[in-house]
Enzyme design. Structure first.
Site, short mmCIF file in Angstrom:
data_model
loop_
_atom_site.label_atom_id
_atom_site.label_comp_id
_atom_site.label_asym_id
_atom_site.label_seq_id
_atom_site.Cartn_x
_atom_site.Cartn_y
_atom_site.Cartn_z
N THR B 165 0.87 -1.19 0.00
CA THR B 165 0.00 0.00 0.00
C THR B 165 0.91 1.23 0.00
O THR B 165 1.36 1.64 -1.06
CB THR B 165 -0.97 0.02 1.20
OG1 THR B 165 -0.23 -0.11 2.41
CG2 THR B 165 -1.98 -1.11 1.10
N LYS B 191 4.07 -7.01 3.97
CA LYS B 191 3.82 -5.62 3.62
C LYS B 191 3.59 -4.86 4.91
O LYS B 191 3.16 -5.43 5.92
CB LYS B 191 2.62 -5.48 2.68
CG LYS B 191 1.27 -5.78 3.27
CD LYS B 191 0.58 -4.69 4.04
CE LYS B 191 0.50 -3.39 3.30
NZ LYS B 191 -0.20 -2.37 4.17
N THR B 202 0.71 -9.06 14.10
CA THR B 202 1.64 -8.77 13.01
C THR B 202 0.99 -7.83 11.99
O THR B 202 -0.10 -7.33 12.22
CB THR B 202 2.01 -10.06 12.26
OG1 THR B 202 0.85 -10.49 11.55
CG2 THR B 202 2.43 -11.16 13.21
N GLU B 289 6.74 4.73 7.22
CA GLU B 289 6.35 5.92 6.45
C GLU B 289 7.25 7.11 6.79
O GLU B 289 7.32 7.54 7.93
CB GLU B 289 4.87 6.24 6.71
CG GLU B 289 3.97 5.21 6.02
CD GLU B 289 2.50 5.33 6.38
OE1 GLU B 289 1.68 4.82 5.63
OE2 GLU B 289 2.19 5.94 7.42
N ASN B 412 0.49 10.85 5.38
CA ASN B 412 -0.73 10.57 6.12
C ASN B 412 -1.73 11.71 6.18
O ASN B 412 -2.87 11.52 6.61
CB ASN B 412 -0.38 10.10 7.52
CG ASN B 412 0.18 8.70 7.47
OD1 ASN B 412 -0.50 7.80 6.99
ND2 ASN B 412 1.41 8.52 7.92
N SER B 417 -6.75 10.43 -0.39
CA SER B 417 -7.00 11.16 -1.62
C SER B 417 -6.09 10.68 -2.74
O SER B 417 -5.26 9.83 -2.56
CB SER B 417 -6.82 12.65 -1.38
OG SER B 417 -5.59 12.90 -0.75
#
Lengths: 417, 417
Positions: B165, B191, B202, B289, B412, B417
């Site tokens: 993702t 992932k 997890t 991230e 984030n 969007s």
């Protein structure tokens, strides 16, 4: 004022409020050059003989030397027959400074005691700023005589400025209660912007009243308001080493003494005091580092009060919720995830989520009349309200937080430099 | 691949590893257009008849429909005499989607069962992406026959890409164990990038081995490794609704069956499996991230294991610690504050803090030979190690995290969007 280069928070009030003078409390602020240049960084507060005192402090296990010292002094009882004083510096927290930390506290509070002619056991101190660096207490001691000469009943606004660190505006609040035979005034100031998750205590807050009230009753009035005020805010989930609140009552009001809190003037005093505490707590959130949104998170229907607190704080501390708010994204799915991780009892099919007056989710599913356009439009507001009903019981809790923005990273990636 | 416009993490490995083919496991990936365009977003995995299965899942109280379905299916025992399958989509989490969520799971797993000729009770599924939006399961069902025709033992690298993702690189790891009579191979993919605080479970992880091992023993080998691997990482303290790990053992290795885990080949298998799990967990952190630093937080000397975990996670989740690391600021005072707020027993005067091999603080105070220049230079490293010894007992815990940067906010503040 505050950290050089930081713009004033968009959530700041238009101006510092006019605070009532509290008879028996004087302030003086000065520049000791502890870390900041070109601004005041030390405040001295003198409370007249006969006052009573109460306090609340961080429960961090690595709390600062001044916090430990204040707790020890207040444990002797909150009566100040010879008066009391509070000395506060910004720019250095005197935390994790070993035995030298206490020596610095003794040097500063001892100098104040000598200058004001009162026992050092009645001189309280706070330090706020960087952790782990020795406090250059000589610089503070060097200006204490000057401060003592400048003490003035009208100096509270200057004091609110001198105690700022990454704060972008000074914070004050007040209330007036009608007593029997005259008015009772309450005024307070606070600092706080980052490392704000006071759970069980506060940041730096100084409250003053001219009420006549015994120390144990004063402490009770203070303690009963903590959970719904300073313990109900979070900026970044990081609890400080230095949080401290001190409340002084001078007994100079012409109003009759307060002898009970469960009715009449006593109940009014408690309500007014808690209102001032809530105002100051919310101002700290409005000056949250990098904040552009003020967010109320209201949880109801929890299986217990503890569960309501867990859910409210899980939402208010979630980086994903806070960044979505910063992006004005009505991403209520992140609220669902925060409820799920909170550790509180929850049932997907009983959960209701509201933004403002709009129901976004209910019965385990997006609301039938969910309107993405309306939800997105709501997120443009500066003040937001997220309400979660768990549908399980009577537990309820409201907390306040802000969004997580680039500004927070800017401020904290180089706070020390 | 991944979210359009996201640069590959600076912490990414140079390339996806060469993973061994696991006899009895086939993969096929395709594009269903669930949310992302121009990339694969569905993976089908077939496991041959006679395999055994084990799993671990999030304990979020708002966990997704597919997680609840997987748990119910695995509870029937991990034997797959007729084979098993796993179908995974990215772009939509099918979480908080009410009764329709289970209907979507049934539609997808039923279609897979029909295409592969196996009971639906042996078809597991995962969905990852936005929470609270209906899963357009028809789009997945529409490509299942194509996927079934394309199943291939060499498709694992493509599968690692299809399940991404906000991930910026695909994640794989492997190990080979010498069994009695032949080699045992282990290969896995994962992932995960944000909403990573798996505590007790997890993210999305699929592990495969050709070992011959009974389902209860396989589950034991898996479960015993969770705490030190997937439960020891955090990117942002936000636990997902969708975390799931499935481990399949095909029994196709020529090596003798594993009948015990406490010695010999069994112990070697457990160590190798846990090594693969740790590698994948660390890769998730390396794709955290916005991450620019990989940070190991090692806590020792705690009064208990639970205390060690509290302190390690308090440090690893502290926004102030993580922003200081992003700014390459050796601000160890924030480590002190995180220890203080953790809720664990701590004694300021017994605390030792190390960055790499440098002692920064000890005996309740900055270390006598503290060298700010050396500490700052250390912070320039891409991989960092923060070690905290509490000096109280034998509790120890090592966890892994990343820094908190502008990139996290960018990703984030507008994920949907």
């Amino acid at each position: 004022m505050g950290k050089a280069g930081l713009a004033v928070s968009p959530l700041a009030p238009a101006r510092f409020p006019d605070l009532p003078v509290i008879d028996g409390v004087d302030f003086a602020s000065g520049a000791a050059g502890i870390k900041y240049q070109g601004r005041t960084d030390v405040t001295l507060i003198r409370v007249a003989p006969g006052a009573t005192l109460a306090g609340a402090f961080t429960r961090s296990t690595t709390r600062a030397a001044c916090v430990l010292d204040n707790q020890a002094k207040l444990a002797a009882g909150g009566d100040a027959p010879d008066g009391a004083a509070i000395i506060v510096n910004s720019g250095n927290a005197n935390a994790f400074t070993g035995a030298r930390g206490q020596a610095s506290v003794d040097a500063v509070t001892g100098a104040v005691a000598a200058a004001l002619g009162m026992p050092a056991g009645q001189v309280f101190s706070s330090s706020t700023g960087v952790i782990g660096e020795p406090l250059p207490h000589d610089r503070i001691v060097a200006i204490i005589d000057d401060l003592a000469r400048g003490l003035d009943g009208g100096g509270i606004a200057d004091a609110a400025r001198a105690i700022m660190t990454t704060d972008t505006f000074p914070k004050g609040a007040s209330a007036v209660v009608e007593g029997e035979g005259g008015q009772i005034r309450i005024a307070g100031i606070a600092k706080g912007s980052g490392m704000i998750a006071p759970d069980m205590a506060t940041m730096l807050v100084y409250l003053f009243t001219d009420a006549t009230i015994a120390a144990p009753l004063l402490q009770q009035a203070l303690s009963s308001g903590l959970d719904a005020t300073f313990n109900a805010i979070t900026v970044d989930s990081d609890t400080s080493t230095s949080d401290a609140l001190i409340l002084a009552a001078t007994g100079r009001s012409p109003a009759a003494p307060i002898t009970a809190l469960d009715g009449g003037v006593g109940a009014g005093f408690v309500a007014a005091l808690h209102g001032v505490m809530r105002d100051l707590a919310q101002l700290v959130v409005r000056d949250g580092e990098g904040a552009t949104k003020f967010v109320e998170v209201a949880v109801t229907g929890a299986a217990s009060q503890g569960d309501a607190h867990k859910v409210a704080m899980a939402i208010a501390n979630s980086p994903l919720v806070k960044t979505a708010i910063a992006g004005e994204d009505a991403n209520w799915g992140r609220i669902v995830a925060a409820v799920g991780k909170s550790g509180a009892e929850a049932d997907r099919d009983r959960l209701t989520i509201r933004f403002g007056d709009m129901v976004l989710a209910e019965n385990g599913w997006r609301a039938p009349d969910y309107d993405e356009v309306a939800a997105s439009a709501y997120m443009k507001n500066r003040d937001l309200r997220i309400a979660v009903d768990l549908g399980l019981g009577q537990g309820a809790r409201t907390v306040w937080t802000c969004d997580l923005t680039h500004g927070y990273i800017d401020i904290n990636a180089d706070y020390r430099s």
